[in-house]
Design an enzyme around this catalytic site. Structure first.
Site, mmCIF file in Angstrom:
data_model
loop_
_atom_site.group_PDB
_atom_site.id
_atom_site.type_symbol
_atom_site.label_atom_id
_atom_site.label_comp_id
_atom_site.label_asym_id
_atom_site.label_seq_id
_atom_site.Cartn_x
_atom_site.Cartn_y
_atom_site.Cartn_z
ATOM 1 N N MET A 95 -5.898 -7.134 9.078
ATOM 2 C CA MET A 95 -5.062 -5.983 10.105
ATOM 3 C C MET A 95 -6.104 -5.190 9.752
ATOM 4 O O MET A 95 -6.954 -5.233 9.597
ATOM 5 C CB MET A 95 -3.448 -6.066 10.210
ATOM 6 C CG MET A 95 -2.209 -7.572 10.112
ATOM 7 S SD MET A 95 -1.463 -6.907 9.851
ATOM 8 C CE MET A 95 -0.287 -6.647 7.854
ATOM 9 N N LYS A 104 0.963 -1.505 -0.159
ATOM 10 C CA LYS A 104 -0.069 0.079 -0.175
ATOM 11 C C LYS A 104 0.800 1.179 -0.240
ATOM 12 O O LYS A 104 0.258 2.090 -0.624
ATOM 13 C CB LYS A 104 -0.943 -0.246 0.893
ATOM 14 C CG LYS A 104 -1.588 1.331 1.286
ATOM 15 C CD LYS A 104 -3.147 0.837 2.047
ATOM 16 C CE LYS A 104 -3.906 1.418 2.233
ATOM 17 N NZ LYS A 104 -5.114 1.129 1.121
ATOM 18 N N ARG A 114 -3.341 2.633 9.158
ATOM 19 C CA ARG A 114 -3.465 1.424 8.078
ATOM 20 C C ARG A 114 -2.154 0.591 8.292
ATOM 21 O O ARG A 114 -1.180 0.983 8.162
ATOM 22 C CB ARG A 114 -4.266 1.616 6.645
ATOM 23 C CG ARG A 114 -4.490 2.606 6.880
ATOM 24 C CD ARG A 114 -5.795 2.753 5.339
ATOM 25 N NE ARG A 114 -6.441 3.997 4.784
ATOM 26 C CZ ARG A 114 -7.954 3.957 5.145
ATOM 27 N NH1 ARG A 114 -8.465 3.172 4.721
ATOM 28 N NH2 ARG A 114 -7.666 5.039 4.194
ATOM 29 N N TYR A 144 5.673 -28.588 -33.616
ATOM 30 C CA TYR A 144 4.388 -28.351 -33.730
ATOM 31 C C TYR A 144 3.717 -28.453 -32.223
ATOM 32 O O TYR A 144 4.238 -29.599 -32.030
ATOM 33 C CB TYR A 144 4.187 -28.497 -34.762
ATOM 34 C CG TYR A 144 4.111 -29.327 -35.234
ATOM 35 C CD1 TYR A 144 2.407 -30.169 -35.036
ATOM 36 C CD2 TYR A 144 4.374 -30.655 -35.899
ATOM 37 C CE1 TYR A 144 2.202 -31.629 -35.487
ATOM 38 C CE2 TYR A 144 4.135 -31.728 -36.147
ATOM 39 C CZ TYR A 144 2.981 -32.482 -35.973
ATOM 40 O OH TYR A 144 2.825 -33.589 -35.724
ATOM 41 N N CYS A 175 -0.646 -34.255 -30.652
ATOM 42 C CA CYS A 175 -1.766 -34.462 -31.006
ATOM 43 C C CYS A 175 -2.310 -34.675 -29.722
ATOM 44 O O CYS A 175 -3.653 -34.673 -30.622
ATOM 45 C CB CYS A 175 -1.597 -34.942 -32.599
ATOM 46 S SG CYS A 175 -1.415 -36.664 -32.152
ATOM 47 N N SER A 228 5.000 -38.158 -33.333
ATOM 48 C CA SER A 228 4.355 -37.151 -32.582
ATOM 49 C C SER A 228 3.411 -37.303 -31.341
ATOM 50 O O SER A 228 2.626 -38.594 -30.945
ATOM 51 C CB SER A 228 3.118 -36.220 -33.649
ATOM 52 O OG SER A 228 1.782 -35.981 -33.592
ATOM 53 N N GLY A 269 -8.032 -7.049 5.040
ATOM 54 C CA GLY A 269 -8.312 -7.247 6.859
ATOM 55 C C GLY A 269 -7.921 -8.380 7.343
ATOM 56 O O GLY A 269 -8.906 -8.756 8.571
ATOM 57 N N HIS A 311 -14.701 -39.795 -25.227
ATOM 58 C CA HIS A 311 -15.476 -40.248 -27.072
ATOM 59 C C HIS A 311 -15.797 -38.367 -27.158
ATOM 60 O O HIS A 311 -15.565 -37.384 -27.266
ATOM 61 C CB HIS A 311 -16.388 -41.316 -27.070
ATOM 62 C CG HIS A 311 -17.364 -40.737 -28.557
ATOM 63 N ND1 HIS A 311 -18.806 -39.873 -28.379
ATOM 64 C CD2 HIS A 311 -16.425 -41.100 -30.120
ATOM 65 C CE1 HIS A 311 -18.935 -39.761 -29.910
ATOM 66 N NE2 HIS A 311 -17.462 -40.288 -30.057
ATOM 67 N N ARG A 336 -4.678 0.814 -9.151
ATOM 68 C CA ARG A 336 -3.984 -0.653 -9.478
ATOM 69 C C ARG A 336 -4.749 -1.560 -10.939
ATOM 70 O O ARG A 336 -5.644 -0.876 -11.599
ATOM 71 C CB ARG A 336 -4.682 -2.163 -8.547
ATOM 72 C CG ARG A 336 -5.767 -2.064 -8.607
ATOM 73 C CD ARG A 336 -6.544 -2.973 -7.150
ATOM 74 N NE ARG A 336 -7.464 -2.584 -7.294
ATOM 75 C CZ ARG A 336 -8.385 -3.289 -5.966
ATOM 76 N NH1 ARG A 336 -8.129 -3.843 -4.802
ATOM 77 N NH2 ARG A 336 -9.877 -3.212 -5.703
HETATM 78 C C1 PEP Z 1 -3.885 -39.245 -27.908
HETATM 79 O O1 PEP Z 1 -3.650 -40.660 -27.610
HETATM 80 O O2 PEP Z 1 -3.215 -38.726 -27.615
HETATM 81 C C2 PEP Z 1 -4.290 -38.766 -29.007
HETATM 82 C C3 PEP Z 1 -3.762 -38.196 -30.044
HETATM 83 O O3 PEP Z 1 -5.027 -39.984 -29.506
HETATM 84 P P1 PEP Z 1 -6.738 -40.043 -29.329
HETATM 85 O O4 PEP Z 1 -6.981 -39.768 -29.042
HETATM 86 O O5 PEP Z 1 -7.028 -40.854 -30.548
HETATM 87 O O6 PEP Z 1 -6.465 -41.721 -28.684
#
Ligand code: PEP
Ligand code: MG
Length: 878
Positions: free
Chosen positions: A103, A23, A92, A843, A823, A756, A101, A453, A335
């Protein structure tokens, strides 16, 4: 110990938080920025530490306090203890870290039987002065003299004659009587007189604030928040200003820009003739700052100019507290202001365009989660206030959706066709629910985790989705869901917020996303700083088109089994799975192949010039086999085989542990004709596209590889088909999604063109947690803090992350420069993206709607890395 124990506000600055507390440092900085801060001074945390050890003020402290008081007197023209023109101060606490709150604060210090008259004459308001004195005695009695606060409340309550009147109804005489009784109480409880000498008052108040550092509340708070006991608190002594001195006085809060839209206008509210606590109490309706422009134009313009000046000083949007005392404006706090995603983007872009901040700062000011907010419908700002929460599940796919609850996918389609908005509610979803998910505004399931899923498919479509809401009891047959003593029947409205996992009863207002010019500008800048590629997980030509619009630089995962969700296609895949002889399987494959060729061709065209990673089939059997008898009968009919035979075959294929069962490359190894068909379809489509001038870059990927032999087996098939088609310029790589593959990455890299990471399965297999059943206990683990995050949402860097690092190191030891991506669903989660950038991936790939989030996260990762390496990287970026 530092020699200087007391700093006037103008002597400090924002860097002195350790010594002056948060403060004090803030008030000093604001004073030096030229804002009209009521003058004051800060006693250092060092002085507090000395007091804590010895129970006494350090030598010279009191003299310094008196000297600094003179400075305040000089600046305000009031005298401390002056009977005619008294100076009043607040005292203060203010530690290095905010301890809200915890002190204590004493206001209106300096009042006594004489000065209160001066205040009455000076303000021309006897009631105001009597009330200020009454409040001071109460606070001083409680905080400094340790009298139980409830005793004061009781006296005040009695004087009002119970609840019938408010504090503001008490007259000056009545307030004086309350003060008299307060002092009597102090005499009885504290065994001493309420001190009349303002210097005594100040000395005791400072000591009380020092002591409050070791008060029970403060100690407990520090323990909980892991704040060291050794820091001590600073004490701020500041001239009082009053927002309750009549109709030219007021108090309020203001933002230098609109925190919800980011528009560059002063925004906020104020209450006339009121003190801060009246604003907090919410008993009176405040006016908007826009009204102040009409009601108090001069002060308004001054406030606007100060807001602008503070914003320039701090180079960010400010959230300010102010008080107007008889037309004169004072700033009490400033702030950095909190803001919505849309506001964050607009403010960052406009500030960079105005030259207030650099573009890299603008990018860093936009959290990836802010981008996420912009891409999906959200609940209207006030909708949540009136909403009735039914339950909470996992936030599987962001966005808010409202609609009538429907428990059957076919019905969802029919109702949507008839113009209804629906939410598809299922225990869990399977491929045959797909058309219902497409028709629904949102999806809600009772089971399943973040990579189940429903979650993966909904995220891919950008459909709001909450999964694993374990408290729900769903009766799909009768169309009723019950939860926490409430039931929702088919056709009643519910609302899901896939960003938070909340499920509400009723129809809540949502607002559509709006990708503004500011969004486009900041994303363009982010891309300039970003170093890793961002691809999309896209399974259909439509998804590919969406992904490209969101800025994907290729496809990192096309799950070929997801290409069969629409229409009757699923039947052909099922035929292929349940086929008992090679002839039967070839017959089913012959039906599938034209679909595949056509889809691949369309995806290649959408992704002209960009890489497309196509994964060979990986259908967890429990997701793809028909379950209910009518479905089995239907399929048997289509296949021209007896129902009993098909049923027996399905029974034979049913697995106890399907996620660890006959899936991934195991399928392609047992039935090479499946991989052959897929490779043939890929290269036929690729060749056709190339012959027609499309720049195709296929990358074929083998799933769930455990051993180098598995990979070689499948890669050989792929390469053979490419040669047969006369196609070159493609890659064959592998997913790394079981720990053994990560450990043997050096061997796998001998034949793989790229890796990947499938972090969904890698998490499942490394942690031994089923991705479909994690919702059973992960929420409990989060509550108990056994896990800090759901590992299917945020990569477990400490454990699973080690496997990622090992695979990168070992893979590149064999093949330097090996192309590596990710992925799994973590490829679109900001903190995981930062980890992948640090680990050297080329990537990340995520569902289309998360591509912009990943782009922003990747830019942040690059900018933070740059800062960590002293900016050496910067030159290469621009
Ligand atoms: C994973 O397992 O991370 C993947 C990309 O494959 P899936 O989700 O289709 O099993
Ligand atoms: Mg997988």
């Amino acid at each position: 110990m530092s020699n200087k124990l007391v700093y006037l506000f103008r002597e400090g600055d924002a860097s002195m938080r350790d010594l002056l507390g948060g403060k004090g440092a803030g008030l000093a900085e604001m004073t030096n920025a030229g804002a009209p801060v009521p003058p004051g001074f800060t006693i250092t945390t060092e002085a507090c530490k000395h007091f804590a050890q010895t129970g006494e003020f350090p030598r010279g402290l009191w003299e310094d306090v008196l000297c600094s008081l003179k400075d305040i007197e000089g600046q305000t023209g009031h005298g401390f203890g002056d009977a005619v023109n008294p100076l009043l101060v607040s005292v203060r606490s203010g530690a290095r870290f905010s301890m809200p709150g915890m002190m204590d604060t004493v206001l209106n210090l300096g009042l006594n039987d004489q000065t209160v008259r001066g205040l009455a004459t000076g303000s021309g308001d006897e009631r105001f002065a009597a009330d200020a004195y009454r409040r001071f005695i109460q606070l001083f009695g409680k905080i400094v003299l340790g009298v139980d606060g409830r005793n004061f409340e009781d006296i005040l309550h009695e004087s009002k004659g119970g609840e019938a009147r408010q504090d503001t109804d008490l007259s000056a005489d009545e307030l004086r009587e309350v003060s008299r009784r307060y002092r009597k109480l102090i005499r009885a409880e504290a065994g001493r007189e309420f001190p009349q000498d303002p210097h005594d008052q100040l000395r005791s108040a400072i000591a009380a604030v020092f002591r409050s550092w070791n008060g029970r509340r403060a100690v407990d708070y520090r323990r909980l928040n892991k704040i060291s006991d050794d820091l001590g608190t600073a004490v701020n002594v500041q001239a009082m200003v009053f927002g309750n001195m009549g109709n030219t006085s007021a108090t309020g809060v203001a933002f230098s820009r609109n925190p919800s839209t980011g528009e560059d206008v002063l925004y906020g509210e104020y209450l006339v003739n009121a003190q801060g606590e009246d604003v907090v109490a919410g008993t009176r309706t405040p006016r908007t700052i826009a009204e102040m422009a009409r009601e108090m134009p001069e002060v308004y313009h001054q406030l606007e100019a100060i807001a602008r000046q503070l914003e320039r000083h701090y180079t960010d949007m400010q959230d300010m507290e102010f008080t107007i005392e008889r037309g004169r404006l004072y700033m009490l706090q400033t702030r950095t202001g909190k803001r919505t995603g849309a506001a964050a983007v607009r403010i960052a872009v406009e500030m960079a365009n105005d030259g207030l901040i650099e573009r890299r700062t603008a990018v860093l000011r936009v959290e990836p989660s802010a981008i996420e907010q912009l891409l999906h419908p959200t609940l209207a700002p006030d909708a949540r206030l009136r909403a009735q929460l039914l339950t909470r599940g996992l936030p599987a796919s962001p966005g808010a959706a409202t609609g009538e609850a429907v428990f059957d996918p076919d019905e969802a389609v029919e109702m949507a066709r008839a113009g209804h908005q629906v939410i598809l509610v299922r225990r869990e979803t399977a491929p045959e629910d797909f058309h219902g998910m497409v028709a629904a505004e949102g999806v809600l399931t009772a089971r399943g985790g973040m990579t189940s899923h429903a979650a993966v498919v909904a995220r891919g479509m950008g459909r709001p989705c909450v999964v694993g809401a374990g408290e729900l009891r769903i009766d799909e047959a009768t169309g009723i869901l019950s939860v926490n003593g409430r039931s929702i029947t088919k056709g009643q409205f519910i609302t899901v917020d896939g960003a938070t996992g909340e499920v509400f009863a009723g129809r809540l207002a949502t607002q559509e996303p709006d990708l503004s010019e500011y969004y486009r500008a900041v994303m363009g800048w982010a891309d300039e700083f970003r170093k890793v590629g961002v691809r999309a997980n896209a399974d259909t030509p439509h998804d590919a088109a969406v992904a490209r619009r969101f800025g994907a630089e290729g496809i990192g995962l096309c799950r070929t089994e997801h290409m069969f969700f629409e229409g009757d296609r699923i039947d052909a895949v099922r035929e292929m799975i349940v086929a008992e002889t090679i002839e039967e399987r070839r017959a089913a494959l012959a039906k599938v192949e034209p679909y595949q060729r056509d889809d691949f061709g369309r995806i290649f065209r959408e992704m002209d010039g960009l890489p497309v990673t196509i994964r060979t089939l990986d259908p967890p059997l429990h997701e793809f086999l028909p379950k209910e008898e009518p479905e089995v009968r239907d399929l048997a009919k289509k296949m021209g085989i007896p129902f009993e035979r098909l049923q027996a075959r399905i029974a034979a294929l049913t697995e106890t542990n399907p996620m660890l069962g006959f899936r991934g490359c195991r399928l392609g190894i047992a039935y090479p004709e499946i991989t052959e068909m897929q490779a043939r379809a890929i290269f036929a489509a690729a060749k056709d596209c190339r012959d027609n001038g499309v720049d195709v870059r296929p990358e074929v990927m083998i799933p769930l590889v455990n051993t180098p032999q598995e990979f070689r087996h499948q890669a050989e098939i792929v390469r053979r088909e490419a040669a047969a088609a006369g196609f070159d310029g493609y890659l064959v790589g592998t997913m790394i999604e079981v720990p053994r593959a990560a450990l043997l990455a050096d061997q796998i890299a001998e034949t793989a063109d790229f890796f990947s990471f499938g972090t969904n399965d890698l998490t499942q297999t490394a942690m031994g947690i089923s991705r479909d059943d994690s919702a059973r206990f992960v929420p409990l683990y989060l509550e108990e803090k056994i896990l800090l995050n759901d590992p299917f949402q945020v990569l477990d860097q400490e454990g699973v992350g080690q496997l990622v690092k090992i695979a990168v190191e070992r893979g590149r030891a064999t093949k330097p420069g090996l192309k590596i991506g990710v992925c799994g669903e973590h490829g679109g989660e900001p903190s995981s993206v930062e980890f992948f950038v640090r680990t050297g991936l080329d990537y990340v790939s995520c569902s289309p709607y998360r591509v912009p989030v990943a782009r922003m996260a990747a830019a942040h990762a690059a900018l933070k890395k740059m800062t960590a390496t002293g900016g050496n990287d910067f030159g290469q970026l621009t």
